[in-house]
Design a protein around this motif. Structure first.
Motif, PDB file in Angstrom:
ATOM      1  N   VAL A   1       3.223  -8.265   0.370  1.00  0.00           N
ATOM      2  CA  VAL A   1       3.363  -7.772  -1.155  1.00  0.00           C
ATOM      3  C   VAL A   1       4.738  -7.211  -1.386  1.00  0.00           C
ATOM      4  CG1 VAL A   1       2.024  -6.212  -2.574  1.00  0.00           C
ATOM      5  CG2 VAL A   1       0.790  -7.256  -0.943  1.00  0.00           C
ATOM      6  N   THR A   2       4.931  -7.489  -2.422  1.00  0.00           N
ATOM      7  CA  THR A   2       6.469  -7.080  -2.931  1.00  0.00           C
ATOM      8  C   THR A   2       6.475  -6.229  -3.981  1.00  0.00           C
ATOM      9  OG1 THR A   2       7.024  -9.225  -4.246  1.00  0.00           O
ATOM     10  CG2 THR A   2       7.703  -9.225  -1.844  1.00  0.00           C
ATOM     11  N   ASP A   3       7.238  -5.413  -4.341  1.00  0.00           N
ATOM     12  CA  ASP A   3       7.269  -4.668  -5.689  1.00  0.00           C
ATOM     13  C   ASP A   3       7.266  -5.647  -6.862  1.00  0.00           C
ATOM     14  OD1 ASP A   3       7.471  -2.186  -4.181  1.00  0.00           O
ATOM     15  OD2 ASP A   3       9.464  -1.888  -4.522  1.00  0.00           O
ATOM     16  N   SER A   4       7.847  -6.571  -6.758  1.00  0.00           N
ATOM     17  CA  SER A   4       8.022  -7.660  -7.942  1.00  0.00           C
ATOM     18  C   SER A   4       6.695  -8.257  -8.198  1.00  0.00           C
ATOM     19  CB  SER A   4       9.145  -8.807  -7.762  1.00  0.00           C
ATOM     20  OG  SER A   4       8.735  -9.349  -6.727  1.00  0.00           O
ATOM     21  N   GLY A   5       5.979  -8.533  -6.938  1.00  0.00           N
ATOM     22  CA  GLY A   5       4.856  -9.074  -7.011  1.00  0.00           C
ATOM     23  C   GLY A   5       3.733  -8.132  -7.760  1.00  0.00           C
ATOM     24  N   VAL A   6       3.652  -6.860  -7.284  1.00  0.00           N
ATOM     25  CA  VAL A   6       2.783  -6.005  -7.833  1.00  0.00           C
ATOM     26  C   VAL A   6       3.155  -5.838  -9.312  1.00  0.00           C
ATOM     27  CG1 VAL A   6       2.234  -3.340  -7.729  1.00  0.00           C
ATOM     28  CG2 VAL A   6       2.600  -4.623  -5.748  1.00  0.00           C
ATOM     29  N   ARG A   7       4.298  -5.710  -9.663  1.00  0.00           N
ATOM     30  CA  ARG A   7       4.883  -5.606 -11.247  1.00  0.00           C
ATOM     31  C   ARG A   7       4.247  -6.643 -11.882  1.00  0.00           C
ATOM     32  NH1 ARG A   7       8.364  -8.193 -14.269  1.00  0.00           N
ATOM     33  NH2 ARG A   7       8.872  -7.115 -16.223  1.00  0.00           N
ATOM     34  N   ALA A   8       4.281  -7.986 -11.495  1.00  0.00           N
ATOM     35  CA  ALA A   8       3.571  -9.159 -12.039  1.00  0.00           C
ATOM     36  C   ALA A   8       2.154  -8.990 -12.147  1.00  0.00           C
ATOM     37  CB  ALA A   8       4.009 -10.422 -11.459  1.00  0.00           C
ATOM     38  N   GLY A   9       1.594  -8.547 -10.945  1.00  0.00           N
ATOM     39  CA  GLY A   9       0.094  -8.197 -11.093  1.00  0.00           C
ATOM     40  C   GLY A   9      -0.467  -7.318 -12.287  1.00  0.00           C
ATOM     41  N   PHE A  10       0.561  -6.035 -12.418  1.00  0.00           N
ATOM     42  CA  PHE A  10      -0.125  -5.280 -13.549  1.00  0.00           C
ATOM     43  C   PHE A  10       0.101  -6.062 -14.979  1.00  0.00           C
ATOM     44  CE2 PHE A  10       1.753  -2.983 -17.097  1.00  0.00           C
ATOM     45  CZ  PHE A  10       1.048  -1.729 -17.282  1.00  0.00           C
ATOM     46  N   PHE A  11       1.003  -6.772 -15.025  1.00  0.00           N
ATOM     47  CA  PHE A  11       1.304  -7.419 -16.405  1.00  0.00           C
ATOM     48  C   PHE A  11       0.121  -8.495 -16.694  1.00  0.00           C
ATOM     49  CE2 PHE A  11       5.738  -5.620 -16.838  1.00  0.00           C
ATOM     50  CZ  PHE A  11       5.484  -5.056 -18.152  1.00  0.00           C
TER      51      PHE A  11
ATOM     52  N   SER B   1      -5.171  -2.271 -11.299  1.00  0.00           N
ATOM     53  CA  SER B   1      -3.836  -2.738 -10.447  1.00  0.00           C
ATOM     54  C   SER B   1      -3.994  -1.844  -9.107  1.00  0.00           C
ATOM     55  CB  SER B   1      -2.495  -2.464 -11.037  1.00  0.00           C
ATOM     56  OG  SER B   1      -2.476  -3.431 -12.301  1.00  0.00           O
ATOM     57  N   ILE B   2      -4.234  -0.594  -9.333  1.00  0.00           N
ATOM     58  CA  ILE B   2      -4.126   0.488  -8.167  1.00  0.00           C
ATOM     59  C   ILE B   2      -5.586  -0.066  -7.158  1.00  0.00           C
ATOM     60  CG2 ILE B   2      -4.676   2.737  -7.381  1.00  0.00           C
ATOM     61  CD1 ILE B   2      -3.185   3.746  -9.880  1.00  0.00           C
TER      62      ILE B   2
END
Length: 242
Positions: A16-26, A57-58
């Motif tokens: 899991v990457t930070d960019s992937g988590v950000r995309a998941g949030f959006f 997301s959390i």
């Protein structure tokens, strides 16, 4: 961006990457925007949507990524005027019913696979467009000035082929929902886009046979994570990952 990145990703566990988590949030925020469309107080409803997207997301990624999720939420709040303005423009153009067709799709996260085509994917949203199932990509990128990005066109073409086979329909349109600076962009599924999707499939099948693709150097190399391995000669690298 780089064929060799795909080569590495298919041989290593994908963290899991930070960019992937950000995309998941959006993506989570996109699923909450239907309440904003129907609200008489969009600003307050948007804040509630951001809060729910954070909580969801959390739940998905865990508290380890809470700082990344909080950062994405702050980013969304900072561009709330753009998001609300984009939603309002689409509502004015296609009407509330037309926009709700997108906001409350037939299904989300649709897994599709074709033995014949040898491609698979998870489609963010599937909606009805002119009585035909159509794919929608949820993007965490800002929209281009016009149209959709080339990579999104190819993704839509691959998804359209999967939906055409799954439902026995001729899927000729798809859309990209660019959540930051909210904009919905429709794209016709062109023959050339389908050819490019199948060409990408062929290259990946070659990689699975151990054939090392050439690297494409660019600004993304610094955040790739495979930079040290990528500097190894292709003949040696191929034997390591075979």
């Amino acid at each position: 961006m780089c064929p060799r990145l795909v080569y590495f990703q298919r041989r290593c566990a994908r963290d899991v990457t930070d960019s992937g988590v950000r995309a998941g949030f959006f993506k989570a925020l996109s699923h909450e925007l239907s309440q904003v469309v129907q609200s008489t107080c969009p600003e307050a409803s948007f804040e509630e949507a951001v809060t729910r997207a954070c909580a969801d997301s959390i739940s998905v990624y865990g508290t380890l990524y809470e700082p990344v999720i909080s950062g994405a939420a702050q980013e969304a709040r900072g561009i709330s005027d753009k998001i609300l303005g984009g939603v309002a423009r689409e509502k004015g153009g296609s009407g509330e019913d037309g926009l709700m067709n997108l906001m409350r799709p037939v299904s989300i996260g649709v897994n599709a696979y074709s033995d014949r085509l040898r491609i698979s994917g998870t489609i963010d949203k599937v909606i009805q467009h002119g009585g035909i199932h159509a794919p929608v990509v949820i993007s965490a990128s800002g929209p281009p000035e016009t149209g959709v990005y080339a990579s999104d066109r190819i993704r839509l073409a691959a998804y359209a082929m999967l939906l055409s086979e799954k439902f026995g329909e001729q899927c000729t349109w798809g859309a990209v929902e660019y959540v930051p600076g909210w904009s919905l962009r429709w794209a016709e599924i062109r023959y050339e886009d389908k050819r490019k999707a199948l060409y990408a499939r062929n290259r990946i099948l070659d990689m699975d046979k151990g054939r090392m693709p050439e690297a494409v150097r660019g600004k993304w190399c610094t955040g790739c994570g495979h930079d040290s391995a990528c500097s190894v000669k292709p003949s040696l690298l191929g034997s390591i990952f075979r």
